[in-house]
Write an enzyme that holds these catalytic residues in place. Structure first.
Site, PDB file in Angstrom:
ATOM      1  N   HIS A 107      89.952 -17.323  14.740  1.00  0.00           N
ATOM      2  CA  HIS A 107      90.456 -16.047  15.127  1.00  0.00           C
ATOM      3  C   HIS A 107      89.329 -14.977  15.551  1.00  0.00           C
ATOM      4  O   HIS A 107      88.182 -15.102  15.083  1.00  0.00           O
ATOM      5  CB  HIS A 107      91.710 -15.356  14.475  1.00  0.00           C
ATOM      6  CG  HIS A 107      91.356 -14.637  13.232  1.00  0.00           C
ATOM      7  ND1 HIS A 107      91.141 -15.620  12.078  1.00  0.00           N
ATOM      8  CD2 HIS A 107      91.187 -13.430  12.603  1.00  0.00           C
ATOM      9  CE1 HIS A 107      90.802 -14.901  10.780  1.00  0.00           C
ATOM     10  NE2 HIS A 107      90.731 -13.606  11.635  1.00  0.00           N
ATOM     11  N   GLU A 137      92.899 -19.718   3.005  1.00  0.00           N
ATOM     12  CA  GLU A 137      92.286 -18.185   2.630  1.00  0.00           C
ATOM     13  C   GLU A 137      93.160 -17.782   1.328  1.00  0.00           C
ATOM     14  O   GLU A 137      94.203 -18.444   1.055  1.00  0.00           O
ATOM     15  CB  GLU A 137      92.634 -17.256   3.557  1.00  0.00           C
ATOM     16  CG  GLU A 137      94.156 -16.940   4.109  1.00  0.00           C
ATOM     17  CD  GLU A 137      94.513 -15.535   4.312  1.00  0.00           C
ATOM     18  OE1 GLU A 137      93.645 -15.013   3.672  1.00  0.00           O
ATOM     19  OE2 GLU A 137      95.194 -15.279   5.120  1.00  0.00           O
TER      20      GLU A 137
END
Lengths: 596, 665
Positions: A68, A203
């Site tokens: 992203h 993550e």
């Protein structure tokens, strides 16, 4: 090559500068190429010399995937492609490709023009770099080359954020980037199908947090802002231009509307309109509700939120200001902070995570004085509030994602070591799978079982289906095929033995063994056979045993009982290929006879 | 593999393919030609239509037929709510369909007929623009036709269907009018569309584990797709509504279609004689001339598709002609959504349009035209806001292209008597003279500029040559005319060298490859064990005795394999066979031969037995007798039967001896 190797160059037990090297099946893939906001020296970029001490880097990396547009995920990309000289393929989604260059340019201006650094990439380099990017759409399966395939899934974290599934041969890995498992005011929740990867790289920013309900957090935020402005205070909300900012704007806008408030709200950036335009163009990436209503009303046309001008900093009275950047490490938000910090009635709300080394991180840890490069010291008297609005998955969300995609191994990145430790334990206990958390520069090797594709002849399968009466598969009953594995031109196929003979034009020679066991037992032969069947069924659980009168067959081994007087002859007959089973049954019967 | 054809209209295709025990429907087009036999449904009552004379066939006195037929300028029309011709429902049981794959929004109009109230339980796949724009088309249709009370069957004219033989042409030639159906209700449209699962280009969709379906760009309209079906061995390409021209959508992806075992071709251009580029130019010229003369221009169009190109080209052309002040109107219940949606589908447009999004600007100019006030849209003609700002001369885009329902009916009625006005037909679905028939006599000018960007016959033939399929399947309209028809006028058709299967409505044809194997997966451990056992395959010449030293390494290697089968989600796995309860006794045995070939030579067998220490063998014809071991060996040409009294060591010795004499693995 059944091993998967992972080496984080950044984001290993750390947040910021995400950059993970992945090698499997002879392919090397770089996942994200971010920069660290907390450093001003060479440590802000990943250590590319790890990949190749000197010389061209392109031959060492098959592709770069950017999850992203946040700078800690794409900030080092122009450096890598334009200054280090990487010329291979780069993949990201369409919105990321559109928005990333704007954020990069913003950051470049802060670094070069405000801090006066040289030896940094230029505007042109950012443009050239983005030109080399291949944009992908969700779920599109992209063949990078003949063996390497990638596919993007919706991640929800910011506009255009994606998780990537990567496959080489029969091995696959999912890299989540940053993601969010709960839909928010403008984005949907991350989604992935049951792709059962060999490894999930996730993550773990909020590895130990289980966030309270969304509504509570929102109410809390609005209450704090409202209380502060009622007392005439100024509220500073440091944000990044795109992402969280839009959600908070929608939140404040609706609250102001409902409560009929008149306090000015500013969004400090020329980018606002442009940013909202991007949201309009890529509305397919926002959540269901916005997509449905966009024809009637565009959620990103704000009535109460006005553009900010620098001169407003000194204005008296209450106001709310959204200013970039989000971690108070540079730029306008830091300037405003310096001016407003010494006054008690003011407030700063940090709506997201702050990287170590930034002013945001310092004040969140309770620093009452902040020192700057030019020996300027600012006293912090204003209220400092932290609200976890940054759209990361919490512990519950991470566990949910693992449940969704059923990985065989999990690897944690983008989080703090102790928190990872806790989550690692939890994952290993709950899912009974291995979990890894390498530090930067540390290589994790994961061994994966490989499977070899084989073409099974339909004749063999049909014969098998007939043998088992085409019953639906039952995991408790074994269904066995006997065939001939053929290797030809590096291709494997499994054929019926007779089929092979036909194909190569030879005749099979069948060898059959028959042995007799004498057994003293009264009653008819059928009765004896039934007794034997019960015995065999007990010993050979899961095997197919059928009986017809005095003939028993255990798969292809035949047993026949003869004789009507007290001594029965039991014939056991099997072909050479059933030697194991045949000799086992024979042995079994012999021991029964001796025992009786 | 079998292919069923359910549609008689090759440009509104509907096929069903049976492939690996699955029934896959390819498109579900709705043929709307039937509506031309009906009188228009005016949005506001029309005295002219209401006062048309009744028609009764000569010498027929049937009170049931009363009022069903009307006459207009020598043509007979059915005075009832229009009916459509859905795909044939007798050939395939719709409740047995597993999936429906939709190629583009023009080929999905029959979806509610297939999925609603038929027991359909499968999945429908389409791209996001196909779903959205298809929704606009269906909602628009349903609103116009059902809005007029047309979804039930009450009051429908049906007596005429029994009397076709006495009716004049073209009504007499109507194809199977008894199977015509009224349109679905808006509620069933919503239900049908809620079944659609959205896919992206190049996304591999797993169909019940048996095969992968992939939508690849076809270049025809926003989100239009060709489908590629792939199993481990077979590949089928379904090419429907494709275009090699450069317009607003993403260009066609030909590479993905190459080398298929079967290529199914459908929805080619309906106007092979008209070049779309020239037609667009003609349209601009006719529009300019009419507007200069103070007349209005009416374009009966669908609410999406070529409309976007028309708006872009015509506005640019009018600018050049000094007619910037002329307003353009789009009138449709879905006009606002259609125009808004087209500008958020950035990932589906051509590269040039996509580049604009990065600026960020809208990919299509109509948002800018709307902001400048040159382009207006309205849901209905009678919207207050719209009537207030309506100015003439103007250009109006509205539906429906058949001129049987929708706003266009009213505008034609309104402008029919003024020769200054013009109607320009661009949609290729309906012959324009027939569309205009119930409005005769007509003074307004009528132009025919069909714009159909689908492949024409020569482009399609070229495409087939390039894609090199092993077999081609075509609807009969596209195939060369049969030999005995050659004296009739030649018609355009596909010319190809590829073996071709021709299907017509209601027919089923076997095609494609015959499957001989299934893909399974073998764990590496089992494969390694098998590889260790692998031996070169004997050739017929060397069956007598293998001499590995002399023969070169053969291409084929064999290893016997016993494995248990696990079938899950249609995926086949070969797992290690379950061990015997008492595995210890016979493990050493795994090394010895399992499968033998050829014939056994008795003499060498006796010698081999002697080497194993069994020396008392007595040969009696085909029988070798070992009296001390109570064993008989009966030798035939292709079989050997050993009767032994159960001593394992003797048996192993025999097996070794046999292995020494026979080629084996």
């Amino acid at each position: 090559m059944p091993d998967i190797k992972i080496t984080p160059l950044g984001a290993g037990q750390d947040v910021g500068r995400s950059c993970i090297l992945l090698s499997m099946g002879g392919k090397n893939i770089m996942l994200d190429c971010g920069m660290h906001m907390g450093y001003n020296d060479e440590r802000r970029f990943p250590d590319f010399t790890y990949i190749v001490p000197e010389g061209p880097i392109t031959s060492q990396i098959d592709c770069v995937i950017i999850s992203h547009f946040h700078l800690d995920h794409c900030g080092a990309l122009p450096y890598m492609s334009e200054m280090i000289g990487y010329t291979g393929p780069i993949y990201m989604t369409h919105p990321t490709k559109a928005i990333a260059p704007i954020l990069l340019e913003d950051m470049r201006k802060v670094v070069v023009e405000r801090k006066g650094e040289s030896n940094f990439f230029t505007s042109q380099m950012i443009k050239d770099c983005i030109k080399k990017v291949t944009a992908v759409t969700l779920h599109q399966s992209v063949m990078v080359d003949n063996e390497l395939e990638i596919k993007a899934y919706y991640a929800g974290h910011v506009l255009g954020a994606a998780m990537f599934w990567i496959r080489v041969g029969s091995q696959s890995v999912v890299y989540t980037g940053d993601y969010n498992m709960t839909p928010d005011r403008h984005l949907g929740a991350a989604w992935i199908d049951k792709c059962r990867p060999d490894l999930l790289i996730t993550e773990s920013t909020y590895a130990t947090t289980i966030r309270d309900s969304k509504r509570c957090r929102e109410r809390d935020f609005l209450k704090k802002v409202h209380e502060c402005v009622e007392k005439g205070g100024k509220v500073l909300i440091p944000v990044f231009a795109l992402g969280r900012a839009q959600e908070l704007c929608i939140l404040l806008e609706t609250y102001w509307e409902r409560m009929n408030l008149k306090y000015p709200v500013y969004f400090a950036l020329g980018l606002t309109e442009k940013a909202n335009n991007y949201y309009k163009m890529f509305i397919t990436w926002t959540n269901q509700k916005i997509r449905k209503t966009f024809v009637q009303r565009n959620m990103f046309d704000f009535k109460h939120i006005k553009p900010f001008d620098k001169t407003y900093i000194e204005n008296p009275g209450a106001m709310v200001v959204f200013a970039t950047p989000g971690m108070l490490h540079a730029g306008l938000s830091l300037n405003i902070f310096k001016k407003w910090a010494p006054y008690e009635q003011n407030m700063v709300i940090m709506p997201g995570f702050c990287v170590q080394g930034t002013v945001g991180h310092k004040i969140l840890n309770g620093a009452k004085k902040v020192e700057f490069e030019n020996r300027q010291v600012v006293e912090v008297k204003m209220a400092v509030e932290y609200m976890s609005f940054s759209a990361h998955a919490d512990a519950k969300g991470i566990m949910q994602l693992i449940q969704y995609c059923e990985p065989k191994n999990v690897l944690l990145v983008h989080g703090e070591a102790q928190k990872m430790e806790f989550l690692k334990d939890k994952i290993e206990k709950e899912f009974k799978i291995n979990c890894y958390m390498p530090a930067n520069g540390e290589t994790t090797i994961i061994n994966t079982p490989t499977k070899v594709p084989v073409d099974v002849s339909l004749r063999l399968l049909k014969a098998e289906a007939v043998r088992y009466n085409a019953l639906p598969p039952d995991p408790k009953r074994r269904r066995v095929v006997n065939g001939m594995l053929c290797v030809k031109d590096n291709r494997l196929s499994l054929l019926d033995i007779d089929e092979v003979c036909d194909e190569i034009g030879i005749n099979r020679h069948v060898i059959r063994f028959t042995s007799t066991v004498r057994f003293d037992d009264t009653g008819s032969a059928v009765k004896t056979a039934e007794k034997l069947k019960a015995l065999l069924a007990e010993k050979l659980e899961g095997w197919t045993i059928t009986i017809s009168e005095a003939n028993i067959s255990v798969e292809s081994v035949l047993i026949k009982v003869e004789g009507e007087d007290n001594t029965k002859s039991i014939y056991v007959s099997w072909t050479n290929q059933d030697e194991d089973l045949g000799s086992y049954i024979l042995g079994l019967l012999q021991s029964v006879v001796q025992g009786s | 593999m079998k292919l069923y054809c359910l549609s008689s209209d090759a440009s509104k295709p509907c096929f069903v393919l049976s492939f690996r025990e699955l029934l896959i429907m390819l498109d579900c087009g709705l043929s709307a030609h039937s509506v031309l036999n009906f009188l228009p449904l005016p949005p506001v009552p029309s005295t002219r239509l209401a006062s048309l004379p009744n028609y009764t066939p000569p010498h027929v006195n049937d009170p049931l037929l009363e009022g069903e037929l009307k006459e207009c300028c020598g043509r007979v029309f059915v005075d009832s709510i229009p009916e459509f011709c859905p795909p044939l429902d007798k050939v395939v049981d719709f409740s047995q369909l597993d999936v429906i794959l939709i190629s583009n929004y023009t080929c999905m109009m029959a979806l509610p007929f297939i999925t609603e109230d038929t027991g359909f339980k499968g999945q429908v796949y389409a791209t996001e623009p196909t779903l959205q724009i298809g929704r606009f088309y269906l909602e628009e249709l349903a609103e116009w036709v059902s809005g007029a009370g047309g979804s039930g069957n009450a009051g429908a004219a049906k007596r005429w269907k029994e009397m076709l033989h006495v009716l004049p042409s073209p009504l007499a030639l109507a194809a199977r009018p008894r199977s015509w159906r009224r349109l679905f209700s808006p509620a069933s449209v919503a239900r049908a569309l809620s079944r659609v699962r959205v896919v992206g280009y190049d996304e591999r969709v797993d169909i019940y584990g048996a095969l992968d379906a992939t939508a690849v760009s076809s270049g025809f309209c926003l989100g239009s797709a060709n489908w590629v079906l792939r199993s481990a061995r077979e590949k089928v390409a379904y090419v429907s509504g494709s275009s090699t021209l450069t317009t607003h959508p993403r260009p066609i992806n030909q590479a993905a279609l190459r080398g298929a075992d079967l290529l199914i071709l459908a929805a080619l251009t309906q106007t092979p004689a008209h070049n779309p580029d020239h037609m667009l130019g003609d349209l601009c010229v006719h529009a300019t001339v009419t507007l200069r003369g103070g007349g209005c221009v009416l374009c009966p169009v669908y609410p999406s598709g070529v409309l976007y190109d028309l708006l872009e080209c015509l506005s640019a052309h009018l600018d050049g002609a000094g007619l910037q002040h002329v307003p353009m109107y789009v009138v449709s219940p879905v006009a606002d959504s259609s125009l808004a949606y087209s500008n958020i589908l950035a990932e589906w447009v051509s590269v040039g349009k996509q580049a604009k999004v990065y600026l960020p600007e809208e990919p299509f100019p109509h948002a800018a035209l709307a902001r400048a006030g040159r382009l207006r849209h309205a849901k209905h003609l009678h919207d207050d806001a719209f009537s207030a700002e309506f100015r003439q001369p103007c250009v109006v885009f509205c539906g429906h292209p058949s001129l049987r329902f929708g706003a266009a009916v009213h505008l034609v009625e309104l402008w029919a008597n003024n020769p200054a006005h013009a109607i320009i037909f661009t949609e290729p679905d309906f012959p324009h003279t027939e569309a205009l028939a119930p409005f005769q006599p007509l003074s307004m000018k009528a132009f025919h500029c069909p714009i159909d960007t689908s492949l024409n016959y020569s482009q399609a033939s070229k495409l087939v040559r390039e894609l090199r399929p092993k077999e081609l399947a075509l609807p009969d309209q596209y195939a060369p005319p049969p030999a005995h028809h050659q004296h009739t006028a030649p018609r355009a058709h596909i010319t190809t060298e590829v073996p071709t299967v021709v299907v017509r409505r209601g027919a089923a044809r076997t095609c494609g490859v015959r499957r001989r194997s299934a893909r399974a997966h073998l764990p590496a451990s089992l494969a390694a064990a098998a590889a260790a056992r692998a031996a070169p395959a004997p050739t017929p010449a060397t069956t007598a005795r293998p001499s590995p030293a002399a023969t070169p390494a053969p291409a084929l290697r064999l290893a016997p394999l016993t494995a248990s089968l696990a079938l899950r989600d249609n995926r086949l796995d070969l797992l290690p066979p379950p061990p015997l309860p008492a595995a210890g006794t016979s493990t050493a045995d795994a090394e010895t031969a399992r499968v033998h070939w050829g014939a056994l030579d008795v003499e060498s067998f006796v010698l081999a037995l002697a080497r194993e220490g069994i020396t008392e063998a007595r040969v009696e014809g085909d029988i070798v007798h070992l009296p001390r071991h109570d064993t008989l060996v009966q030798i035939e040409r292709h079989a050997t039967h050993v009767f032994c009294e159960g001593r394992a060591d003797v048996r192993q010795a025999l097996r070794r001896a046999l292995a020494a004499c026979l080629p084996h693995v």
